[in-house]
Design a protein around this motif. Structure first.
Motif, PDB file in Angstrom:
ATOM      1  N   MET A   1       0.850  -1.206   0.000  1.00 11.99           N
ATOM      2  CA  MET A   1       0.000   0.000   0.000  1.00 11.99           C
ATOM      3  C   MET A   1       0.878   1.245   0.000  1.00 11.99           C
ATOM      4  N   SER A   3       2.041   4.874   0.852  1.00 13.23           N
ATOM      5  CA  SER A   3       1.783   5.805   1.945  1.00 13.23           C
ATOM      6  C   SER A   3       1.936   7.235   1.462  1.00 13.23           C
ATOM      7  N   GLU A 196      -2.987   6.303   4.352  1.00 14.48           N
ATOM      8  CA  GLU A 196      -3.066   5.128   3.486  1.00 14.48           C
ATOM      9  C   GLU A 196      -4.435   5.071   2.838  1.00 14.48           C
ATOM     10  N   LYS A 219       7.228   7.375   7.383  1.00 15.84           N
ATOM     11  CA  LYS A 219       6.589   6.073   7.561  1.00 15.84           C
ATOM     12  C   LYS A 219       7.057   5.418   8.857  1.00 15.84           C
TER      13      LYS A 219
END
Lengths: 379, 289
Positions: A1, A3, A196, A219
């Motif tokens: 995914m 970010s 996200e 992150k």
């Protein structure tokens, strides 16, 4: 995914984009000395700088000393009050000659956007989905609301005193059930949201909100926050063999002990995000020509709940608490292939006598007749 | 755990809203006993009757008064005469009693699991009813007698509190006159003029003629009666897996949403009301489940 990062200063644009697209924003706001979910319009409606101190039977608003928007855990409300309203008219009816006609309820409410749903709450929503829209029958009102509601999740930046989502494998990081998930990072002078995207609907919304790709250091900062939360849970519940244990514990002497403390007040079921029980009330106006049927939240702690001709099946407080706990942690699994508990801790916080489901399970295991040392408890 | 479901006789698809009624009207009503009556309903629009399987129930809605789960007590081969036998004990059942011929009411259903009549083929069948528990068993008896040759001995054991509580008197008299059906009746308390058996219904089990090893038993009545009847049947040698019981719980929705009818892991509305005995035996032994 992938970010992304949304700066704190750009978050207002997310809210205004949602409003512009016709969503009704439901989010955390300060009311009645608690952080509850209600209709909000702007970022300023959030409980900026507030948090909630929680313990068994205790909830206190506290100042944080910073300007966090989502720096609290959970209030008494859950999203079920939006998906499955506490009081809902199912239909009206008018007398016609010797009979009557049914007037269906209009389905004209605006779609909602939930702002700030926590991971445990997303799990609770998916549990209610199983009950009300994934079985042999579908609740059409519930299904309509669920299908049109947008969910913006927030990962928990701290663990509450009664939280045990780690034990229930339902948090603190949102992994499913959201369109957009945010982790709020307050890092010295910086204030941003690691973001996200969960769905194409979420991605499309973000097209109108300033954002950029997240740097590795951002992150990592967000991950540290969630990891710290996971490591500091206020409670834990050992779930090994729990279903089988509870099926064998109907006659456990500890139920009498809980019953001596339980007021049968139903608070735990009202604040529980998975409790789905409802009743219906049929009413007429004074002329008797107009009737309505209302669906209302109900609780297995009331005498009416199990009433059949002759009396309540569960007349004792002991049997009601046993039903509730056994349902949450055992029978629910056979009914819906998931426990009915997400470890949000609300039932502990909002119990007027501070009954703690995690502690009651420990006591039940300890007091089970014929228990072999070390065999049932936590290894 | 074992499941029963037999295919109901051509059940119609339901409306997408499981709480949606069909409009019916009261065709006729007659009193069975001092507190129990039977109603016959007809679809308001004259539409096709909805088929049901013996043991299933409907939710009956009286305008503004409430809704109540009532088992279907009529003949499954005559679904157009939708028949319910009701004991007037609460506000909804009392308002049902007040409905006059021609007046409307809402019906949704049929719901729930049926008696396993298909699975009982070739077996003796022992039907044990307590009080109004005879009502959900009557459709099963009709069907057993329709297909009489498919079964061995058929026994009806029926117990009520007193002689005045006996339901379906004329029908029982006809059934007692049949040579292919053994009907035994008992009362808890005899009154003047009662020359029959006195005692709880489980005491009739030793008097009836059937072959326990090849017997399917269907039980409905008060929960305490169900429990002791099942135990007595087991004691006589009936296989627990061949014993079926119909249970009662508070119900608001009949489709598994409202939570009221839970019995351990079971939803009586959806998983029952007819259960195989081994599935509920343990729970029946616990108080206040």
């Amino acid at each position: 995914m992938k970010s992304l990062v949304i700066e704190r200063t750009d978050l207002e644009k997310l809210f205004s984009t949602l409003v512009g697209r016709g969503y009704r924003l439901i989010g955390p706001t300060l009311r009645e000395a608690a952080i509850v979910y209600g209709e909000i319009k702007t970022v300023n409606d959030l409980p900026i700088g507030w948090t909630d101190g929680q313990a068994a039977g205790q909830y206190r608003l506290q100042r944080r000393g910073d300007a966090a928007l989502f720096g609290y855990n959970l209030g008494p409300h859950s999203w079920k009050k939006e998906n499955l309203p506490p009081s809902l008219r199912l239909f009206s009816a008018e007398r016609r000659d010797q009979s009557f006609v049914i007037i269906e309820e209009p389905a004209d409410e605006l779609p909602m956007a939930f702002i700030g749903a926590r991971s445990c709450e997303l799990h609770a929503i998916s549990i209610q989905d199983r009950v009300l829209m994934q079985g042999p029958f579908v609740d059409p009102t519930y299904a309509r609301r669920r299908n049109q509601t947008l969910v913006i999740a927030v990962n928990c930046g701290q663990a509450g005193g009664t939280c045990f989502c780690v034990s229930m494998k339902s948090g603190p990081q949102a992994t499913q059930g959201f369109d957009i998930a945010l982790t709020e990072v307050l890092d010295g002078h910086r204030h941003y949201f690691l973001t996200e995207v969960g769905t194409t609907r979420g991605a499309e919304i973000l097209n109108d909100v300033p954002h950029r790709a997240a740097r590795d250091v951002e992150k990592a900062a967000a991950q540290r926050i969630v990891d710290r939360t996971a490591a500091t849970m206020g409670r834990k519940l050992y779930t090994g063999g729990l279903k089988e244990f509870l099926y064998s514990a109907y006659e456990n002497p500890h139920w009498d002990d809980v019953a001596a403390r339980c007021l049968s007040c139903a608070n735990c079921t009202m604040v529980c995000p998975t409790c789905f029980c409802t009743t219906v009330e049929d009413v007429t106006d004074l002329s008797g020509a107009h009737a309505e049927r209302w669906q209302k939240w109900d609780s297995c702690f009331t005498a009416d709940f199990s009433y059949i001709h002759g009396g309540s099946v569960r007349s004792s407080t002991k049997s009601r608490y046993r039903q509730w706990l056994t349902h949450k942690l055992a029978t629910w699994m056979d009914q819906f292939s998931t426990p009915g508990c997400v470890g949000c801790g609300r039932c502990i916080t909002w119990c007027p006598t501070g009954i703690d489901i995690t502690q009651e399970v420990v006591s039940l295991r300890e007091r089970q007749p014929g228990r072999k040392e070390q065999s049932d408890g936590e290894p | 755990m074992e499941t029963i479901p037999e295919k109901p006789f051509g059940q119609e698809p339901m409306s997408t809203d499981p709480r949606h009624f069909r409009a019916y009207r009261m065709k006729r009503r007659w009193q069975e006993t001092h507190d129990t009556f039977t109603i016959e309903l007809a679809a308001m629009d004259g539409s096709e009757p909805v088929n049901f399987a013996p043991g299933q129930f409907n939710m009956l809605y009286v305008f503004g008064q409430g809704e109540v789960p009532i088992s279907i007590s009529g003949d499954p081969r005559q679904p157009s005469a939708l028949t319910h036998t009701v004991r007037a004990v609460g506000s909804a059942t009392k308002s049902l009693r007040r409905l006059k011929a021609g007046e409307g009411l809402g019906v949704r259903g049929p719901y729930g699991s049926p008696w396993p009549l298909e699975g009982a083929r070739g077996n003796d069948v022992v039907v044990v009813a307590g009080g109004i528990g005879l009502a959900p068993l009557r459709p099963a008896l009709y069907e057993l007698l329709h297909r009489r040759a498919d079964y061995g001995q058929i026994v009806l054991l029926y117990g009520t509190r007193s002689p005045t509580d006996i339901l379906y008197r004329k029908e029982l008299a006809r059934w007692r006159a049949r040579f292919d059906l053994e009907t035994l009746i008992t009362v808890d308390r005899a009154t003047d003029g009662w020359h029959g058996h006195v005692g709880v219904v489980s005491t009739l089990i030793s008097k009836a003629s059937f072959t326990p090893a090849n017997t399917t038993a269907l039980i409905c009545g008060p929960e305490i009666m169900i429990r002791f009847t099942a135990l007595a049947l087991e004691k006589r040698g009936v296989t627990p897996e061949n014993i079926y019981v119909s249970l009662e719980r508070n119900m608001k929705c009949a489709v598994g949403f409202c939570g009221h009818c839970q019995f351990g892991p079971l939803f009586v509305c959806r998983d029952g009301p007819v259960f195989s005995y081994p599935r509920v035996k343990g729970l029946l032994a616990v108080r206040e489940v």
